[in-house]
Enzyme design. Structure first.
Site, PDB file in Angstrom:
ATOM      1  N   HIS A 159       7.089   3.416   6.950  1.00  0.00           N
ATOM      2  CA  HIS A 159       6.730   2.261   7.231  1.00  0.00           C
ATOM      3  C   HIS A 159       6.726   2.262   8.880  1.00  0.00           C
ATOM      4  CE1 HIS A 159       6.637   0.769   3.193  1.00  0.00           C
ATOM      5  NE2 HIS A 159       7.749   1.223   3.158  1.00  0.00           N
ATOM      6  N   GLY A 213      16.326   1.265   1.518  1.00  0.00           N
ATOM      7  CA  GLY A 213      16.610   1.028   3.121  1.00  0.00           C
ATOM      8  C   GLY A 213      18.031   0.367   3.246  1.00  0.00           C
ATOM      9  N   PRO A 241      13.201   4.582   2.677  1.00  0.00           N
ATOM     10  CA  PRO A 241      11.743   4.860   2.913  1.00  0.00           C
ATOM     11  C   PRO A 241      11.037   4.384   4.315  1.00  0.00           C
ATOM     12  CG  PRO A 241      11.988   2.875   1.638  1.00  0.00           C
ATOM     13  CD  PRO A 241      13.221   3.335   2.012  1.00  0.00           C
ATOM     14  N   GLU A 242      12.244   3.943   5.215  1.00  0.00           N
ATOM     15  CA  GLU A 242      11.805   3.418   6.593  1.00  0.00           C
ATOM     16  C   GLU A 242      10.795   4.282   7.306  1.00  0.00           C
ATOM     17  OE1 GLU A 242      15.886   1.832   5.738  1.00  0.00           O
ATOM     18  OE2 GLU A 242      14.796   3.562   5.402  1.00  0.00           O
ATOM     19  N   LEU A 243      10.601   5.610   7.427  1.00  0.00           N
ATOM     20  CA  LEU A 243       9.528   6.480   8.058  1.00  0.00           C
ATOM     21  C   LEU A 243       8.274   5.908   7.528  1.00  0.00           C
ATOM     22  CD1 LEU A 243      11.460   9.834   8.751  1.00  0.00           C
ATOM     23  CD2 LEU A 243      10.771   7.837  10.534  1.00  0.00           C
TER      24      LEU A 243
END
Length: 244
Positions: free
Chosen positions: A137, A110, A133-135
């Site tokens: 979360h 991120g 990896p934002e998506l």
């Protein structure tokens, strides 16, 4: 400094993110400390280059999500201030006259991935976990997209943010996101070697090289050539050899 360590190797300043228990996640304090320290190093004539690294097992795991609950629409000033701070941090590397090398191992995810590639040069470990990896979360890789899309092709950049799958060091290098891939134990040493080489050049020539590079990178060819022409004229006044 509360969460940032500062060390020196001659004319190279080492900035170490120091929240190892949180994988050096960027809370507001650390983000501000890092931004202030980068600006201070750029203004310090004894510093000719920098290395950015992380304490413990990781480089940086991204934003500290435990702060998110305090940033709500009911407090728009706080939300805006935090967004402005993050943006300023990711912009400062291109505004500085001195080169910065990131030494990246463990997690660089991120905002941490964005921080790694915002530096001028990047050394990664073979086993690094680099990605957005934002998506996963339910959030968005927002500010960090600006640097990412400028450094890789559109399809590759969108895959990184849309699929949220991490890369190892060799995968990152295949996309042009780092300069060297080395075993974990050699990451900091290689980054220091690169920084020390750049710290040995004439400081004015190094600063002009970096400024010209960042100006030319975002211009059309004709305008970029004018940047090069201006630097060429300035170069005539540089003294030969290494600067002190």
């Amino acid at each position: 400094m509360q969460h940032l360590l500062i060390d020196h190797r001659g004319a190279v300043r080492i900035l170490t993110l120091d929240r190892p228990e949180k994988h050096n996640a960027l809370n507001t304090v650390l983000t501000q400390e890092l931004l202030d320290s980068l600006r201070a190093a750029d203004a310090d004539p004894t510093v000719h280059a920098l290395v950015l690294t992380g304490a413990g097992k990781s480089f940086c795991a991204g934003a500290d999500t435990t702060e998110f609950s305090a940033l709500t629409p009911q407090d728009p000033a706080a939300v805006t201030a935090r967004a402005d701070l993050t943006t300023a941090l990711h912009l400062v590397f291109s505004q500085m006259s001195k080169p910065v090398v990131s030494a990246v191992r463990g997690n660089a995810l991120g905002g941490g991935a964005g921080l790694a590639i915002a530096c001028d040069l990047c050394v990664m470990s073979e086993t690094v976990r680099f990605g957005y990896p934002e998506l996963r979360h339910g959030i968005v890789a927002a500010v960090v997209m600006a640097n990412l899309v400028r450094q890789v092709g559109r399809k590759q950049a969108f895959e990184l943010v849309a699929m949220a799958e991490p890369l190892d060091g060799h995968g990152a290098r295949a996309l042009g996101l780092c300069n060297r891939v080395v075993p974990d134990g050699e990451v900091l040493g290689v980054a220091l070697d690169m920084a020390q080489t750049m710290a040995g050049w004439n400081p004015l020539a190094m600063a002009t090289t970096k400024r010209s590079f960042h100006r030319a990178a975002d211009l059309a060819l004709g305008q970029a050539l004018e940047v090069g022409r201006d630097a060429n004229v300035m170069m005539r006044g540089f003294r030969q050899g290494k600067g002190g």
